[in-house]
Design a protein around this motif. Structure first.
Motif, PDB file in Angstrom:
ATOM      1  N   MET A  12       0.893  -1.208   0.031  1.00  0.00           N
ATOM      2  CA  MET A  12      -0.075  -0.019  -0.106  1.00  0.00           C
ATOM      3  C   MET A  12       0.636   1.426  -0.191  1.00  0.00           C
ATOM      4  N   THR A  13       1.994   1.051   0.732  1.00  0.00           N
ATOM      5  CA  THR A  13       2.823   2.295   0.926  1.00  0.00           C
ATOM      6  C   THR A  13       3.357   2.860  -0.605  1.00  0.00           C
ATOM      7  N   ALA A  14       3.772   1.466  -1.157  1.00  0.00           N
ATOM      8  CA  ALA A  14       4.332   1.730  -2.503  1.00  0.00           C
ATOM      9  C   ALA A  14       3.370   2.396  -3.420  1.00  0.00           C
ATOM     10  N   PHE A  15       2.154   1.718  -3.661  1.00  0.00           N
ATOM     11  CA  PHE A  15       1.175   2.320  -4.288  1.00  0.00           C
ATOM     12  C   PHE A  15       0.814   3.752  -4.211  1.00  0.00           C
ATOM     13  N   ALA A  16       0.666   4.142  -2.866  1.00  0.00           N
ATOM     14  CA  ALA A  16       0.321   5.268  -2.553  1.00  0.00           C
ATOM     15  C   ALA A  16       1.298   6.373  -3.007  1.00  0.00           C
ATOM     16  N   PHE A  17       2.751   5.876  -2.875  1.00  0.00           N
ATOM     17  CA  PHE A  17       3.919   6.641  -3.320  1.00  0.00           C
ATOM     18  C   PHE A  17       4.035   6.880  -4.826  1.00  0.00           C
ATOM     19  N   ILE A  18       3.800   5.882  -5.555  1.00  0.00           N
ATOM     20  CA  ILE A  18       3.647   6.039  -7.008  1.00  0.00           C
ATOM     21  C   ILE A  18       2.788   7.036  -7.445  1.00  0.00           C
ATOM     22  N   GLY A  19       1.544   6.913  -6.844  1.00  0.00           N
ATOM     23  CA  GLY A  19       0.343   7.719  -7.139  1.00  0.00           C
ATOM     24  C   GLY A  19       1.035   9.107  -6.892  1.00  0.00           C
ATOM     25  N   TYR A  20       1.430   9.258  -5.603  1.00  0.00           N
ATOM     26  CA  TYR A  20       2.138  10.832  -5.327  1.00  0.00           C
ATOM     27  C   TYR A  20       3.001  11.314  -6.200  1.00  0.00           C
ATOM     28  N   THR A  46      -3.011  11.836  -5.911  1.00  0.00           N
ATOM     29  CA  THR A  46      -2.105  12.491  -5.368  1.00  0.00           C
ATOM     30  C   THR A  46      -2.248  12.571  -3.741  1.00  0.00           C
ATOM     31  N   TYR A  47      -3.615  13.007  -3.642  1.00  0.00           N
ATOM     32  CA  TYR A  47      -3.787  13.588  -2.185  1.00  0.00           C
ATOM     33  C   TYR A  47      -3.852  12.019  -1.122  1.00  0.00           C
ATOM     34  N   VAL A  48      -4.248  10.859  -1.481  1.00  0.00           N
ATOM     35  CA  VAL A  48      -4.141   9.881  -0.909  1.00  0.00           C
ATOM     36  C   VAL A  48      -2.822   9.431  -0.026  1.00  0.00           C
ATOM     37  N   ALA A  49      -1.975   9.880  -0.816  1.00  0.00           N
ATOM     38  CA  ALA A  49      -0.618   9.509  -0.309  1.00  0.00           C
ATOM     39  C   ALA A  49      -0.050  10.463   0.665  1.00  0.00           C
ATOM     40  N   VAL A  50      -0.577  11.557   0.664  1.00  0.00           N
ATOM     41  CA  VAL A  50      -0.196  12.562   1.761  1.00  0.00           C
ATOM     42  C   VAL A  50      -0.903  12.409   2.791  1.00  0.00           C
ATOM     43  N   TYR A  51      -2.172  12.184   2.645  1.00  0.00           N
ATOM     44  CA  TYR A  51      -3.113  11.820   3.837  1.00  0.00           C
ATOM     45  C   TYR A  51      -2.680  10.650   4.484  1.00  0.00           C
ATOM     46  N   SER A  52      -2.516   9.541   3.718  1.00  0.00           N
ATOM     47  CA  SER A  52      -2.397   8.387   4.434  1.00  0.00           C
ATOM     48  C   SER A  52      -0.980   8.033   4.869  1.00  0.00           C
ATOM     49  N   ARG A  53      -0.002   8.838   4.546  1.00  0.00           N
ATOM     50  CA  ARG A  53       1.268   8.929   4.812  1.00  0.00           C
ATOM     51  C   ARG A  53       1.270   9.741   6.716  1.00  0.00           C
ATOM     52  N   HIS A  54       0.325  10.718   6.639  1.00  0.00           N
ATOM     53  CA  HIS A  54       0.387  11.516   7.919  1.00  0.00           C
ATOM     54  C   HIS A  54      -0.502  10.704   8.736  1.00  0.00           C
ATOM     55  N   ILE A  55      -1.696  10.138   8.433  1.00  0.00           N
ATOM     56  CA  ILE A  55      -2.148   9.359   9.446  1.00  0.00           C
ATOM     57  C   ILE A  55      -1.306   8.212   9.998  1.00  0.00           C
ATOM     58  N   ARG A  56      -0.690   7.349   9.117  1.00  0.00           N
ATOM     59  CA  ARG A  56       0.111   6.336   9.502  1.00  0.00           C
ATOM     60  C   ARG A  56       1.161   6.793  10.413  1.00  0.00           C
ATOM     61  N   ALA A  57       1.761   7.836  10.222  1.00  0.00           N
ATOM     62  CA  ALA A  57       2.755   8.361  11.053  1.00  0.00           C
ATOM     63  C   ALA A  57       2.281   8.769  12.552  1.00  0.00           C
ATOM     64  N   SER A  58       1.116   9.380  12.495  1.00  0.00           N
ATOM     65  CA  SER A  58       0.748   9.822  13.840  1.00  0.00           C
ATOM     66  C   SER A  58       0.308   8.839  14.651  1.00  0.00           C
ATOM     67  N   MET A  59      -0.372   7.582  13.953  1.00  0.00           N
ATOM     68  CA  MET A  59      -0.720   6.575  14.661  1.00  0.00           C
ATOM     69  C   MET A  59       0.263   5.897  15.078  1.00  0.00           C
ATOM     70  N   LEU A  60       1.390   5.634  14.260  1.00  0.00           N
ATOM     71  CA  LEU A  60       2.334   4.987  14.840  1.00  0.00           C
ATOM     72  C   LEU A  60       2.997   5.479  15.909  1.00  0.00           C
ATOM     73  N   GLU A  61       3.094   6.899  16.031  1.00  0.00           N
ATOM     74  CA  GLU A  61       3.618   7.341  17.172  1.00  0.00           C
ATOM     75  C   GLU A  61       2.724   7.300  18.533  1.00  0.00           C
ATOM     76  N   VAL A  62       1.576   7.331  18.312  1.00  0.00           N
ATOM     77  CA  VAL A  62       0.612   7.295  19.352  1.00  0.00           C
ATOM     78  C   VAL A  62       0.554   5.741  19.746  1.00  0.00           C
ATOM     79  N   ILE A  63       0.582   4.991  19.169  1.00  0.00           N
ATOM     80  CA  ILE A  63       0.567   3.355  19.345  1.00  0.00           C
ATOM     81  C   ILE A  63       1.900   2.869  20.198  1.00  0.00           C
ATOM     82  N   ASN A  64       2.914   3.454  19.903  1.00  0.00           N
ATOM     83  CA  ASN A  64       4.089   3.311  20.639  1.00  0.00           C
ATOM     84  C   ASN A  64       4.133   4.070  21.997  1.00  0.00           C
ATOM     85  N   GLN A  65       3.089   4.727  22.329  1.00  0.00           N
ATOM     86  CA  GLN A  65       3.437   5.352  23.597  1.00  0.00           C
ATOM     87  C   GLN A  65       2.863   4.696  24.625  1.00  0.00           C
TER      88      GLN A  65
END
Lengths: 559, 320, 343
Positions: free
Chosen positions: C154-162, C220-239
């Protein structure tokens, strides 16, 4: 300690957000869904021809636009005295005959033009079209309260325009004015619609008619204009000639590549102002024909011989060397796919072109010889120099793709004879900016400038572009002689041709002008900038004219 | 290219106080980070691709000269790939292969320089504003908002038009470049720092009420040190995500500006203007867009993967 | 809170003033509105001089700005070109509700913007909803299964789109699904426009014409949004508190909804709060390619003609929207994260 357990809130938030977006998204859709019944009642039953435009007209009142894309539309809904057919001959519209010395339409001194109007012409609402409409049009053009785009040729050439009865117009010029055929009354305004507006508002700048000219005179009548999307015309039942196709749909397709895709997909019947590069791909289709149309535009090099230009350009030998060094036939053959030729003068492909004036040939050896004679010798870096000045020229143009391609090819060719070229590109609104607005070309901040020019009242050849009085300066901030070239002899010839109403005499004067311009090398023709149209094989009878492309739209037919 | 991201970020992590390094005496935070980065397979792949691309655009210039890349041959225009021109030729008969080499240098140069500009602005504004609050926050945020209120592509267009044609050509690394390169770097940098500033500020707002910051403040640590040594390292994750997307974004912005006719001017090549020139030959000459397009996508992809790997690797809270 | 809202609203006044000054200066100097008047060569000198006067372009920039802001009906202007001011001006200025008149079309700016707004909201609203839904799915899934094959794909596809410049992706889609599908006899999408002239503007036509532009933008936009959501989710999950919650035996589901997503939504709110008002501006490139009559097109068409009144109108409208949405974002912040306080 701070992690409160509040799931409902976040869920509510996401829900509210999505809901808000959906509402935003769907709200405008509702009225649109309801609109079609009102907008297009007999939609499916009618025949439609689609024309695609890459630019949207500024206005549909010709008073308020000089835009090319607006101008070519007027033959559809707002005809004038006559228009020009595909052989560039006047074709009568509202006039009953073309004024000439033989029929008494042109006075002996050449100053007075008398036009008889056809008596069966009516506005689309049934009102007759009379001389009063023409007088009104003239008054509106000259009224200071209207922000009219151009008053040419009425100001400064016309002395008076009066009506003699309902169907005769008498136009008196201050002195004989040769370009009258192509410049007077290309359109007429409906007095019975606009005079009340003028009375009420003191101007017709904001008249509803400018945008929705529902009353017009032409084979079609304006129906609707949706900004950014399309303009729709329907057959005018009150016109003297009934058009074959029910409706004309002009669609704005701002992106040229998307326009080509639309033509390929059959979503557009007529493609306008196509780029040369797209022609082979469209020809392959077999479903459209390409019509290269001479439109008076000639792409050429303007050399800056003024104070801000490179000193070498003041030497005619250097200018001639540039002509010899630049293989323009190669540009025409390769970059423009053989669809164009090398023009000898700005009046190429018109009756004012003459076979004895030929463009300078490609001859790099002559170029080298001339440059040597002029004292420009090859320096260590391969670039010529004289008295410590390098022969590095600034070559400016605007952003059209084929111009940019030509730039880099020319750069290579000039380099071959030891001339260095720095490429400069400006968008059109900067490139064409006037001296008064700090325009780089008008101010002479260039050495070679390439653009496509057309005589002001094409198909008439008249121009003042190379006269001394048009040189821009603080006193004359809007002058359009951007070459800064001044030659009183040439000025005299230009003034003489404008007063010469006799065609043959005028052609002879142009012979002299062209030879002088060629010898002096103040303009170097690069290509005949023909307009490219594509016409779907679905349509029949389309004959595109370079002056009034849609002059015979009433004859078009769908197979 | 990747160098700047990796180095500067690892450095600040290396300065990070060792007190919460969980790895004991053997594993410094730097090593930990490297270990985590290595495990991120896509990041490693991204690094390799990036290295290959760099080798291509730098090494290539020793094989093909720039004058070869700019040499036209209109008789052989739009020629499909052959042995002589492995990537084919463009609309004026130039060799596409050589142009992707020199165009790549320009595109990468623009990407990195523009992000440096926007990083400087964004972090500075965001950190000061989020940490100090009050009047500084108000003023800086009004300014950020002012810039933000203008859609970036609009601002990009307006500024490109405003500055366009005002910068003369210049020489760098022995190449003569069109002045439009400087204009584009400046314009992209100055229109893309606001996201960063907002993200940094939001993090600072949240972090500055955390116990470890309050503790540091109580101990009398200077403001500058609190920002640089305590809060900033903890907000690195979003900065890195944003900055990597930023390099990629700058390369793409260059392509957009080119598409709108305001990009790098001829004869200087960039992947963006090569793509733009290919736009009208989408169907008839696919080699024109395929190679610059492929390189653009590969670059943007690998930069993003690297940034992603860094995000995981540099986050002190990730345990792997 | 109320105090905060009032204060912020007052602060918006100088903000909008600064924006308008900067933009007016930049745009008034970026080209010449009378250079070609939309034609293919410059106008006649005499006409040009008259138009400069009639349009007020002969005035110094600061005065042009003042007229734009407060109008010129309090001052005599020269209408007949004799150099003597004779009649009062007619403009009332944007502060008194007069957005000015386009230099290009001579129509009221507000009217021109108003026509385009629904089209843009329809296109961009659809894109935004679609993107948020898809991105939430991808972002959360990727975060929960970090480094799994699915995450990588999914990451790869999102980025290719972006990574694909949107103009290229858009034209590619058009060639594949509109031109070639038609050629191959497959069901195809239309190329450009909002509806087929032969059918008329029906809801189904508009939706049908919207498919390709919406896909192009979403890529284009899916990549930007999903990256941010993933990043902040990871941050929270590891707290720590999530680990605590987990060790307390809370189900993954309630951890996700109750803790992780809520805290991760801060960054999403930032993004959305920033992006929503910008939706008004439309999509310059996509609208141009698909000939969608939205605000981005309006801007692009008029920026080429240096039509400052229209450009100012669009940008000020967006600016006001941004100010409002930033205020809303801040309010939502305090609601989502009680640790953040505004004074």
């Amino acid at each position: 300690m701070y992690t409160e357990h509040r799931p409902p809130r976040i869920r509510a938030l996401v829900f509210a957000l999505v809901l808000a977006l959906l509402v935003t998204a769907c709200a405008p859709a509702a009225p649109q869904g309801a609109a079609p019944e009102a907008a297009a009642p007999e939609a499916s039953a009618s025949s439609v021809a689609t024309i695609s435009f890459t630019q949207e007209p500024d206005s549909l009142n010709p008073l308020y636009t000089t835009m090319w894309f607006s101008g070519i539309l007027t033959d559809i809904y707002l005809v004038g005295l006559w228009n020009f057919n595909d052989a560039v001959e006047p074709t009568l519209q509202l006039a009953r005959e073309l004024p000439s010395a033989e029929n008494g339409g042109i006075s002996e001194d050449g100053r007075v033009i008398t036009v008889h109007l056809r008596e069966d012409a009516a506005w689309s609402d049934g009102e007759p079209v009379t001389a009063a409409d023409f007088i009104f049009t003239y008054e509106m053009i000259m009224d200071d309260r209207n922000m009219v785009l151009t008053r040419a040729p009425y100001d400064p050439y016309v002395e008076s325009i009066v009506a003699d009865g309902d169907y005769t117009l008498v136009i008196t010029f201050k002195e004989p004015y040769a370009p009258w055929v192509s410049s007077i009354f290309n359109y007429v305004l409906p007095k019975h619609i606009l005079a009340p507006v003028m009375e009420a508002e003191g101007t017709i700048d904001n008249a509803e008619w400018n945008r929705n000219p529902t009353v017009g005179v032409g084979p079609y009548v304006f129906t609707e204009w949706e900004s950014g999307s399309h303009i729709l015309f329907s057959r005018n039942e009150n016109h003297w000639q009934q058009a074959n196709i029910d409706r004309i749909f002009v669609r704005m397709t701002p992106d040229d590549a998307a326009q080509v895709a639309a033509i390929k997909a059959g979503d557009s019947d007529i493609g306008v102002y196509l780029s040369f590069a797209d022609v082979p791909g469209l020809q392959e289709l077999g479903t459209v024909s390409i019509i290269p149309t001479p439109s008076g535009f000639m792409e050429g090099f303007f050399f800056n011989v003024g104070e801000n230009g490179h000193p070498a350009l003041k030497d005619v030998k250097v200018r001639q060397a540039l002509a010899y060094a630049f293989n323009r036939d190669q540009i025409n053959q390769d970059l423009l796919l053989g669809l164009t030729g090398t023009p000898a003068s700005p009046w190429d492909l018109s009756p004012f072109a003459s076979p004895d004036v030929q463009p300078w040939p490609y001859d790099p050896e002559m170029a080298v010889q001339l440059l040597d004679e002029a004292g420009w010798v090859v320096g260590a870096d391969g670039i010529r120099e004289k008295d410590g000045v390098k022969l590095n020229l600034r070559y400016a143009t605007n952003m059209r793709d084929v111009r940019l391609d030509t730039q880099v090819v020319a750069q290579d060719m000039f380099r071959e004879v030891g001339i260095g070229v720095e490429l400069i590109n400006h968008p059109s609104d900067v490139f064409f900016a006037a001296y008064s607005a700090g325009g780089p070309i008008a101010s002479g901040e260039y050495d070679i400038a390439s653009w496509s020019s057309q005589p002001n009242a094409y198909p008439d050849p008249d121009t003042a572009r190379w006269t001394c009085r048009e040189i821009p300066s603080a006193e004359n901030p809007v002058g359009d002689n951007w070459s800064y070239y001044c030659n009183p002899q040439l000025d005299e010839l230009f003034d003489l041709q404008a007063r010469t109403v006799d065609l043959d005499e005028r052609i002879a004067i142009y012979g002299q002008i062209k030879q002088m311009m060629l010898d002096e090398m103040i303009w170097l023709g690069v290509w005949q900038d023909n307009d490219m149209y594509s016409v779907s094989s679905r349509l029949e009878g389309v004959r595109i004219s370079g002056v009034d492309p849609f002059w015979n739209i009433a004859d078009w037919m769908i197979k | 290219m990747t160098g700047f991201v990796t180095d500067s970020k690892t450095q600040s992590v290396l300065q990070f106080p060792a007190e919460d390094a969980q790895g004991g005496a053997v594993l410094t935070p730097g090593r930990l980070a490297w270990r985590r980065f290595r495990r991120h397979r896509m990041a490693v792949a991204g690094t390799l691709i990036m290295a290959a691309l760099l080798l291509y655009v730098i090494g290539g210039s020793f094989v093909w000269s720039e004058s070869y890349a700019n040499r036209t041959e209109t008789g052989n225009r739009l020629a499909a790939p052959t042995l002589e021109h492995p990537f084919g030729t463009d609309a004026v008969g130039r060799d596409v292969l050589a142009r992707t080499v020199y165009g790549g240098q320009i595109s990468l140069l623009i990407g990195v320089s523009a992000v440096l500009v926007s990083l400087t602005f964004g972090v500075l504004v965001g950190a000061l504003s989020g940490y100090y609050g009050g009047i500084i926050d108000s003023v800086l945020m009004r300014f950020t908002e002012a810039m933000f209120s203008i859609p970036s592509l609009f601002l990009l267009i307006v500024m490109s038009k405003f500055f366009g044609g005002r910068v003369p050509s210049f020489d760098v690394f022995g190449r003569t470049l069109s002045g439009s390169v400087i204009v584009i770097v400046g314009v992209i940098g100055l229109t893309s720092w606001m996201y960063l500033a907002r993200l940094v500020r939001a993090n600072f707002l949240s972090l500055k009420q955390r116990d470890f910051v309050l503790a540091a403040e109580c101990l009398g640590v200077r403001n500058r040190d609190v920002i640089v040594r305590h809060i900033l390292p903890n907000s690195l994750a979003p900065i890195i995500v944003a900055a990597t997307l930023g390099v990629a974004g700058a390369i793409l912005s260059e392509a957009y500006v080119s598409f709108l006719g305001l990009g790098v001017q001829p004869p200087t090549a960039s992947w963006g203007n090569m793509l733009e020139n290919a736009y009208n030959y989408l169907e008839s000459a696919p080699w024109l867009w395929f190679f610059p397009g492929l390189f653009t996508v590969l670059t943007v992809l690998s930069i993003n993967f690297i940034g992603d790997g860094l995000r995981d690797a540099l986050d002190p809270r990730t345990l792997r | 809170m109320t105090q905060y809202i009032v204060r912020r609203s007052l602060q918006a006044i100088p903000l909008l003033f600064i924006i308008s000054v900067i933009l007016f200066l930049l745009m008034s100097n970026m080209g010449d509105p009378l250079a070609t008047l939309g034609g293919r060569q410059p106008p006649r000198g005499a006409d040009r001089q008259r138009l400069e006067r009639q349009m007020g372009l002969d005035q110094p920039i600061y005065l042009q700005y003042v007229y734009w802001l407060v109008g010129n009906d309090w001052r005599k202007v020269d209408t007949n070109g004799d150099g003597e001011p004779d009649t009062n001006g007619t403009r009332r200025g944007i502060l008194r509700g007069d957005w000015g008149t386009s230099l290009v079309t001579r129509r009221p700016v507000l009217e021109m913007i108003w026509e385009r707004l629904p089209n843009t909201l329809l296109l961009m609203g659809t894109v935004e909803v679609l993107v948020i839904l898809i991105a939430l799915g991808i972002g959360i899934y990727s975060a929960l299964r970090q480094y799994s094959a699915a995450d990588n794909v999914m990451t790869a596809f999102a980025f290719i789109g972006y990574s694909m410049p949107i103009f290229w992706a858009a034209l590619m889609l058009m060639y594949i699904f509109a031109v070639n599908f038609k050629r191959w006899g497959l069901p195809y999408f239309p190329t450009v426009g909002m509806y087929d002239p032969a059918v008329g503007k029906t809801a189904s036509q508009v939706i049908w014409h919207m498919v390709l532009p919406v896909i192009s933008l979403s890529i284009t936009y899916v990549a930007v949004y999903s990256r941010h959501i993933r990043a902040s989710m990871l941050e929270v999950i590891n707290q720590d508190y999530i680990r605590t919650a987990r060790s307390k035996g809370l189900s993954n589901r309630s951890i996700l909804w109750g803790h992780a997503l809520k805290n991760a939504s801060l960054s999403l709110v930032t993004l959305i709060g920033l992006d929503l008002p910008l939706l008004l501006a439309g999509a310059v490139v996509t609208e141009r390619i698909f000939a969608w009559p939205g605000m981005g097109r309006l801007f692009l068409d008029h920026v080429e003609r240096v039509d400052v009144p229209v450009l100012m109108g669009i940008l000020m409208l967006v600016s006001v929207a941004v100010v409002v949405f930033q205020l809303l974002t801040d309010i939502v912040y305090t609601w989502l994260d009680p640790r953040i306080r505004y004074h």
